[in-house]
Design an enzyme around this catalytic site. Structure first.
Site, mmCIF file in Angstrom:
data_model
loop_
_atom_site.group_PDB
_atom_site.id
_atom_site.type_symbol
_atom_site.label_atom_id
_atom_site.label_comp_id
_atom_site.label_asym_id
_atom_site.label_seq_id
_atom_site.Cartn_x
_atom_site.Cartn_y
_atom_site.Cartn_z
ATOM 1 N N LYS A 93 39.535 36.072 -35.690
ATOM 2 C CA LYS A 93 39.331 35.370 -36.957
ATOM 3 C C LYS A 93 40.656 35.316 -37.720
ATOM 4 O O LYS A 93 41.247 36.362 -38.032
ATOM 5 C CB LYS A 93 38.309 36.148 -37.783
ATOM 6 C CG LYS A 93 37.179 35.289 -38.297
ATOM 7 C CD LYS A 93 36.178 36.191 -38.973
ATOM 8 C CE LYS A 93 35.177 35.406 -39.728
ATOM 9 N NZ LYS A 93 34.337 36.282 -40.544
HETATM 10 C C1 E4P Z 1 31.609 35.317 -41.980
HETATM 11 O O1 E4P Z 1 32.238 34.872 -41.071
HETATM 12 C C2 E4P Z 1 32.094 35.464 -43.373
HETATM 13 O O2 E4P Z 1 33.161 36.336 -43.423
HETATM 14 C C3 E4P Z 1 30.955 35.873 -44.253
HETATM 15 O O3 E4P Z 1 29.870 34.997 -43.988
HETATM 16 C C4 E4P Z 1 31.272 35.913 -45.741
HETATM 17 O O4 E4P Z 1 30.073 36.100 -46.449
HETATM 18 P P1 E4P Z 1 30.015 36.501 -48.003
HETATM 19 O O5 E4P Z 1 30.580 35.390 -48.790
HETATM 20 O O6 E4P Z 1 28.559 36.717 -48.289
HETATM 21 O O7 E4P Z 1 30.811 37.759 -48.127
#
Ligand code: E4P
Length: 270
Positions: A93
């Site tokens: 990521k």
């Molecule tokens: C996933 O890939 C993201 O990092 C995550 O969905 C972020 O979610 P949040 O905005 O609820 O922290």
């Protein structure tokens, strides 16, 4: 068919969703790893290996922590080398822009890192996407997935216009009006709209990169992201768990059970 990923680093949640036959992949980030820290105690390396083995063959995103091109490429290579052999499923990521300064002239280290890692055949999930243009750049650089942040886009629009809300509140996909004006951010009126517009761009350009709707806050948003054209939805455990429930389903079960006649029971039981 749309894929369902679990947005969590908690092994017990990953195992549960897998036991339901619903685990198409897992997404983590440093905040989700922190939330799982009670579970891995001192041994994060063994814990991540377990996650990868449980999710074998299904993509698991692990996020880099650096802010420069050099750091992100080195970390991505290290994570991939260390962990990919356990389930052949590591996706790195990378933030579309790692800068803390939103008003800077533009930091392309994220885009450059995506390009380098992709060329080395390391699959990338590009994260922290808030415009279709960012998604386009990430796709052009070779990202396999782009992750538009649906809930955080809604939060940002509400905050920008001083609308009070709590985290799980529904935000209308078609946008919210205030004094007759539709609230927006760079022409995007909601997180679901961000998915919809990104879909249009990707379809128009015949881009194969998958749109992974992230930062999902409720069931309605989950459904709307599918309708808007997401290829993948990553959702927290409680949302996935709630998808199967409905008051009338439970009520119907009680009614049918009450009406079972002995003859039918005997027939079914054999
Ligand atoms: C996933 O890939 C993201 O990092 C995550 O969905 C972020 O979610 P949040 O905005 O609820 O922290």
């Amino acid at each position: 068919m749309v894929k369902i990923f679990l947005d969590s680093a908690k092994l017990n949640e990953i195992e549960k969703v897998k036991s339901w036959g619903l685990l198409d992949g897992v997404t983590t980030n440093p905040s989700l790893i922190k939330k799982a820290s009670d579970e891995f105690g001192g041994n994060i390396e063994e814990y991540i290996k377990k996650i990868l083995k449980v999710a074998k063959g299904k993509p698991v995103s692990l996020e880099v922590i650096g802010n420069t091109y050099k750091e992100m490429v080195a970390e991505g290579e290290e994570l991939f080398k260390k962990f990919n052999r356990f389930g052949k499923n590591v996706y790195i990521k990378i933030p579309v822009n790692p800068s803390f300064d939103e008003s800077s002239e533009g930091d392309f280290d994220g885009i450059k890192a995506i390009k380098t890692l992709s060329k080395k055949k390391i699959p990338v999930n590009c994260t922290l996407i808030f415009t279709p243009e960012q998604a386009l750049l990430a796709a052009k650089a070779g990202a396999k997935f782009v992750s538009p942040f649906v809930g955080r886009e809604d939060d940002f629009i509400r905050k920008k216009y001083g609308v009070s809300f709590s985290k799980d509140d529904y935000f209308p996909a078609e946008g919210q009006r205030k004094k007759g004006k539709v609230l927006e951010d760079e022409g995007i009126v909601s997180g679901v709209d961000l998915i919809k517009e990104t879909r249009k761009v990707f379809d128009r350009e015949k881009i194969k990169t998958k749109i992974l709707a992230a930062s999902i806050r409720n069931k309605e948003e989950f459904r709307e992201c599918i309708i808007a054209g997401a290829d993948i939805i990553t959702a927290p455990f409680d949302i996935i768990e709630s998808l199967v429930n409905h008051f009338k389903t439970a009520e119907g079960m009680k009614d049918f059970t009450k009406d079972i006649v002995p003859e039918y029971k005997k027939l079914v039981d054999g």
